[in-house]
Design an enzyme around this catalytic site. Structure first.
Site, PDB file in Angstrom:
ATOM      1  N   CYS A 166      61.527  85.968  55.553  1.00 52.62           N
ATOM      2  CA  CYS A 166      60.369  86.129  56.312  1.00 52.62           C
ATOM      3  C   CYS A 166      60.484  87.425  57.440  1.00 52.62           C
ATOM      4  CB  CYS A 166      59.969  84.932  57.158  1.00 52.62           C
ATOM      5  SG  CYS A 166      58.131  85.269  57.616  1.00 52.62           S
ATOM      6  N   HIS A 173      60.139  80.494  53.788  1.00 56.29           N
ATOM      7  CA  HIS A 173      61.134  80.112  54.440  1.00 56.29           C
ATOM      8  C   HIS A 173      61.882  78.649  53.554  1.00 56.29           C
ATOM      9  CE1 HIS A 173      60.089  81.891  58.142  1.00 56.29           C
ATOM     10  NE2 HIS A 173      59.045  81.699  57.752  1.00 56.29           N
ATOM     11  N   GLU A 220      64.553  77.296  54.273  1.00 52.63           N
ATOM     12  CA  GLU A 220      65.389  76.723  55.363  1.00 52.63           C
ATOM     13  C   GLU A 220      64.474  75.794  56.103  1.00 52.63           C
ATOM     14  OE1 GLU A 220      64.099  79.677  55.784  1.00 52.63           O
ATOM     15  OE2 GLU A 220      63.339  79.959  57.961  1.00 52.63           O
TER      16      GLU A 220
END
Lengths: 208, 298
Positions: free
Chosen positions: A85, A176, A178
């Protein structure tokens, strides 16, 4: 000896990357000053993560703390890097719609448009096909890649828009992993950091 | 899985990306640009900063949509805006304007003295204030995707911010210890916190809120911001502290710097140099109880 991954730790989604990297067996250090990145004996990290966050803020902090040049140099020298990002914006050669004065490291030969997928009400979770498998991805005020240089492979698209790219050493994604907890990209990074054969991307050497 | 917007993950996810950053109150597009140039991770659009709301009195409401739209158009960073507690129509308007986050805020005059907004009903995420853990968990149960400790807005006195972040962190630590020693006591803990058992148990097991925790209310200097971060905040809201000071651009950048490297006194010292006058401020102890904003919200 586990691979040491440096997560740029000035602002943004740092903790989530750390947790996911530790889950796949890496040792994690936060990079908050130039001395975290390299010492007299060379690099202190085997790989790097440029996390999500506010790209214009991270850019300013990097310059404030003298990290901008050393970080760019480390990535250019071939330290395997995952950029997510805002990290993708930071890595790009060119930013479309930058904040006034915003700079990028220019280590990844792509143009990236900030906030291309719209404001927060358009932020979304979706299933995404990538060249590394199907993953669940979260897009938060996400950028997209609008131009791809020679030697950069497209690894993920949403419709016609490019949201993931890679070179032999850098992977950049607009989403994302994560946040959804998908470790595909982190495993890939840690394998690259450990120098295992076949882990690196298939594209040509990055120009510039 | 089909594509979804407005999920819990996506709402909390934007707050995750603001961590380590400073969110600045702005009342004009020009101030918003100054904040962005200084390195703010987001701006909070409002009609009057808390210090002026305090000085001028009267009912404080959601800002004019023209102002909010002008600020959205002026900057590329996320834009937040405030709705009154319980005023779900102001929230509907703000969502329609496509702000990135809504602050259901005690700084404005409450619209409902019993109910907060049902925040699950919205695609846009909400941040809410809290003075203690029970209040934070009630807001999360209502759908808040981010919490800010309240402090006492518009004072430049950081003591209430300190109290609230310490209280929340302390109560989390107590809950975690309870979970480890006597998990059967979590039912009564939920009763005492006046919060749903499921969320209480989650906090007890993880030792953390399930959402990002910023701090607010009285932060006026780089050292104030670093104090909040060392006390365990994920980031800082600065309201009147910047644009009520002598040199807003320099102070804003200095607070950004000190927030990012809060654990390095050399950085905080450097950031604190030559900033000119801080906002004059009001000691919270001198404020009559009815004038304290932190007591709004329940």
């Amino acid at each position: 000896m586990p691979a040491t991954v440096g997560v740029l730790g000035l602002q943004g989604g740092v903790r989530e990357h750390r947790e996911l990297l530790e889950r796949v067996g890496a040792r994690v250090v936060l990079v908050r000053a130039a001395s975290d990145l390299a010492g007299p004996d060379g690099f202190r990290v085997d790989a790097l993560v440029l996390p999500g966050g506010e790209s214009s803020t991270i850019d300013k902090l990097l310059r404030m703390f003298g990290l901008f040049e050393p970080l760019g140099a480390a990535i250019r020298s071939g330290v395997p890097t995952l950029a997510t990002c805002a990290g993708l914006v930071l890595a790009a050669r060119q930013i479309i719609d930058p904040a006034p004065g915003q700079q990028s490291l220019g280590v990844l030969d792509v143009a990236v448009r900030r906030n291309a997928l719209g404001p927060q009400v358009d932020s979304m979770e979706t299933e995404l096909a990538t060249t590394r498998g199907r993953i669940r991805a979260a897009f938060i005020r996400a950028p997209v890649v609008t131009a791809v240089g020679a030697g950069v492979e497209v690894i993920a698209r949403i419709g016609t828009q490019v949201v993931g790219v890679s070179t032999p050493t850098i992977t950049g994604v607009a989403f994302h992993p994560e946040l959804t907890g998908d470790a595909t990209f982190h495993r890939h990074l840690v394998r690259a950091a450990s120098g295992e054969a076949g882990a690196r991307g298939r594209g040509a050497v990055l120009s510039g | 899985m089909t594509t979804v917007t407005g999920s819990t993950l996506v709402k909390r996810g934007l707050a995750d990306m603001l961590k380590g950053g400073v969110i600045m109150d702005v009342v004009t597009a020009e101030q918003a640009r100054i904040a962005e140039d200084a390195g703010a991770v987001a701006v909070m659009a409002l009609e009057r900063v808390p210090a002026d709301i305090r000085a001028q009195g009267g009912v404080a409401r959601m800002s004019d949509p023209d102002l909010i739209t002008a600020i959205i158009e002026a900057v590329s960073i996320p834009v937040m805006a405030k709705a009154r507690i319980g005023h779900f129509v102001e929230a509907q308007v703000l969502e329609h304007l496509k702000v990135d986050y809504i602050d259901e805020s005690e700084v404005l005059s409450p619209a409902d003295y019993a109910n907060h907004i049902d925040k699950h009903a919205f695609t846009v995420p909400f941040v809410c204030g809290a003075t203690n853990l029970g209040e934070a968990l009630r807001r999360i149960a209502e759908g808040a995707a981010m919490i800010r400790s309240k402090g006492e807005a518009g004072t430049g006195d950081v003591s209430e911010a300190t109290k609230h972040i310490r209280t929340i962190r302390h109560e989390i630590a107590v809950l975690k210890a309870t979970c480890e020693a006597n998990p059967d006591e979590l039912y009564v803990a939920a009763k005492n916190l006046q919060a749903p058992y499921e969320i209480v148990r989650e906090v007890a097991e993880t030792g953390a809120l399930p959402v990002v925790l910023f701090t607010a209310g009285g932060v006026a200097t780089p050292a104030d911001a670093a104090l909040m971060m060392q006390l365990g905040a994920d980031g800082v809201f600065v309201g009147s502290g910047i644009f009520k000071s002598g040199n807003p651009a320099a102070r804003a950048a200095a607070i950004v710097k000190a927030t990012a490297r809060y654990d390095d006194p050399a950085v905080v010292a450097e950031a604190s140099r030559g900033l000119g006058e801080a906002m004059v401020g009001i000691n919270v102890a001198d404020l009559p109880a009815p004038h304290r904003l932190a007591e709004r919200g329940w």
